[in-house]
Scaffold this active site. Structure first.
Site, PDB file in Angstrom:
ATOM      1  CB  CYS A   1      -0.947  -0.004   1.197  1.00  0.00           C
ATOM      2  SG  CYS A   1      -2.162   1.333   1.132  1.00  0.00           S
TER       3      CYS A   1
ATOM      4  CB  THR B   1     -28.016   0.385  11.025  1.00  0.00           C
ATOM      5  OG1 THR B   1     -28.998   0.154  10.014  1.00  0.00           O
ATOM      6  CG2 THR B   1     -28.706   0.689  12.342  1.00  0.00           C
ATOM      7  CE1 TYR B   2     -25.861   6.999   9.011  1.00  0.00           C
ATOM      8  CE2 TYR B   2     -24.977   5.151   7.743  1.00  0.00           C
ATOM      9  CZ  TYR B   2     -24.774   6.295   8.507  1.00  0.00           C
ATOM     10  OH  TYR B   2     -23.488   6.723   8.771  1.00  0.00           O
ATOM     11  CG  ASN B   3     -32.867   1.594  10.886  1.00  0.00           C
ATOM     12  OD1 ASN B   3     -32.650   2.489  11.687  1.00  0.00           O
ATOM     13  ND2 ASN B   3     -32.772   0.307  11.210  1.00  0.00           N
ATOM     14  CB  THR B   4     -31.370   3.047   4.116  1.00  0.00           C
ATOM     15  OG1 THR B   4     -29.956   3.196   4.292  1.00  0.00           O
ATOM     16  CG2 THR B   4     -32.088   4.206   4.775  1.00  0.00           C
TER      17      THR B   4
ATOM     18  CB  THR C   1     -29.204  -3.598   7.881  1.00  0.00           C
ATOM     19  OG1 THR C   1     -28.671  -2.704   8.876  1.00  0.00           O
ATOM     20  CG2 THR C   1     -30.028  -2.809   6.879  1.00  0.00           C
TER      21      THR C   1
ATOM     22  CD  GLU D   1     -27.157   1.691   0.803  1.00  0.00           C
ATOM     23  OE1 GLU D   1     -28.152   1.359   1.484  1.00  0.00           O
ATOM     24  OE2 GLU D   1     -27.177   1.719  -0.439  1.00  0.00           O
TER      25      GLU D   1
END
EC number: 1.11.1.-
Length: 426
Positions: free
Chosen positions: A64, A320-323, A332, A397
């Protein structure tokens, strides 16, 4: 977001591209920056130039150059000897001795034994103290994982660096990191296929199918529970199958001299557990886990760091954004747990209370290829791998996925190293 940027700039004297990509998830970024600042700049067992040199050694194992170059500059800035940068053989013997642990930890952590630890702690005038060694292990695991994130998100050097771009530097896919700083990080992000056409219908059905599988698995959980024998069998099947997940682009990458000089044995890399008849015993989390064992050991020998790392693990795991793509109000947790446990499964780590049959239901082959490449051989990841999984999902995401990958990897490496240290101490 701007407060985080200001803090990062004040601490590092720069606003690097890692920060600009991680800011998709400010809660995680805050924890990450706080931990990294403590490891590199606050009071600790190791002198500042050793810390940056260990960062160079760790990042170099995965070729890297982005991270290597960052820490070469930092190493010199804190008064490090430029001769050390000519190659590991020019560094003090104490750091050279760390090379073996760096190598095994990066590529085959299940092989670490208390003999590795004893060799470092009993090297006469070149010995490490336990506190120094824990500091070094945390730095090594941090930078192995950060190399995974750098490759996984396609992070390019900054504009003023070698290889940096001078106009709209591309990060992942067609997304530009400069959009984040301009406040455009909530724009609708469409995935394009290799031909340049938006593949909406196929990817839409992928999302719907995944949602349906999650629903079915939840219903099955509520109805019946597999026996312990069945759960153990499913783990072994998944561990065995993970050995055969590889990319068709999987070719050896020859490290450049400016990176390879920072480590020895350039041919040593990731190898699957049980190939060639070699068997590695399963690591049962019930016998040695981060929460009950690793956390307290780190905190005892390097105060406050265990707490910082623990917070970072929890934020990454629970974030989480619950999407999911275009869907809202989605739980999720099942999917996040499958990703985390699949990574640990590849390292031989088993949770007795988890049904590994869920992994094959939730993670398709292209996603498994991406996960395994990022976690085990990140220098081999390609843009095609990034584009081919979860095609309807937003970049934010996919960055979230990378946060899960790097923290699960870091915890897996720490578990093997800290268990070896515990066995040495007892």
């Amino acid at each position: 977001m701007h407060a985080l940027f200001a803090d990062s700039f004040a601490a590092l004297g720069r606003l690097d591209n890692i920060t600009l990509v991680m800011v998709f998830h400010p809660q995680y970024l805050e924890s990450f920056l706080k931990t990294q600042h403590y490891l590199l700049q606050m009071d600790g067992p190791l002198p500042l130039h050793y810390r940056h040199y260990i960062g160079i050694m760790a990042a170099a194992r995965h070729q890297c150059s982005y991270l290597v170059n960052l820490h070469v500059n930092d190493f010199l800035h804190v008064g490090g000897d430029p001769k050390w940068l000519n190659g590991l053989e020019n560094a003090p013997q104490k750091l050279q001795n760390l090379g073996e642990l760096n190598k095994v930890l990066a590529h085959r952590p299940w092989l670490i034994t208390k003999e590795h630890i004893e060799g470092l702690l009993k090297a006469e005038e070149h010995s490490w103290s336990l506190a120094e060694l824990v500091h070094a292990v945390v730095l090594l695991t941090h930078y192995h994982s950060l190399a995974s994130f750098t490759f996984g998100c396609g992070i390019s050097p900054e504009i003023h660096c070698d290889g940096g771009h001078t106009f709209r530097p591309p990060s992942v896919s067609n997304y530009c990191i400069c959009d984040i700083t301009n406040g455009n990080h909530n724009v609708d992000e469409m995935q394009v296929n290799s031909a340049g056409n938006v593949s909406v219908s196929d990817s839409f059905f992928e999302v719907e199918a995944l949602m349906e599988k999650m629903k079915q698995l939840q219903e099955c959980r509520d109805e019946e529970e597999a026996s312990q024998e069945e759960m153990a069998s499913r783990f072994e099947i998944e561990k065995r199958e993970s050995m055969f997940v590889f990319s068709p682009d999987d070719e050896e990458v020859t490290p450049a001299r400016d990176v390879s000089r920072h480590f020895e044995d350039t041919s040593y890399g990731y190898k699957d557990f049980s190939r060639h008849g070699m068997h590695v015993p399963t690591f049962r989390v019930q016998d040695y886990c981060w929460e009950d064992h690793g956390y307290s050991l780190v905190n005892r020998l390097y105060p406050d760091v265990g707490q910082l790392i623990d917070e970072k693990f929890h934020i990454a795991y629970n974030l989480t954004y619950n999407t999911m793509a275009m869907h809202k109000d989605v739980d999720t947790s099942m999917l996040r747990r499958a990703i985390w446990n699949y990574i640990h499964c590849m390292f031989g780590i088993r949770y007795d209370d988890y049904d590994y049959g869920e992994i094959n239901q939730l993670l398709d082959r292209s996603f498994k290829v991406y996960i395994k490449t990022i976690v085990c051989t990140p220098e081999k990841v390609t843009k095609r791998m990034y584009d081919s999984f979860w095609r309807q999902f937003k970049h934010s995401e996919k960055v979230h996925v990378n946060l899960l990958l790097i923290e699960a990897r870091m915890q897996a490496e720490l578990l093997y190293a800290l268990r070896a240290i515990t066995r040495y101490m007892t």
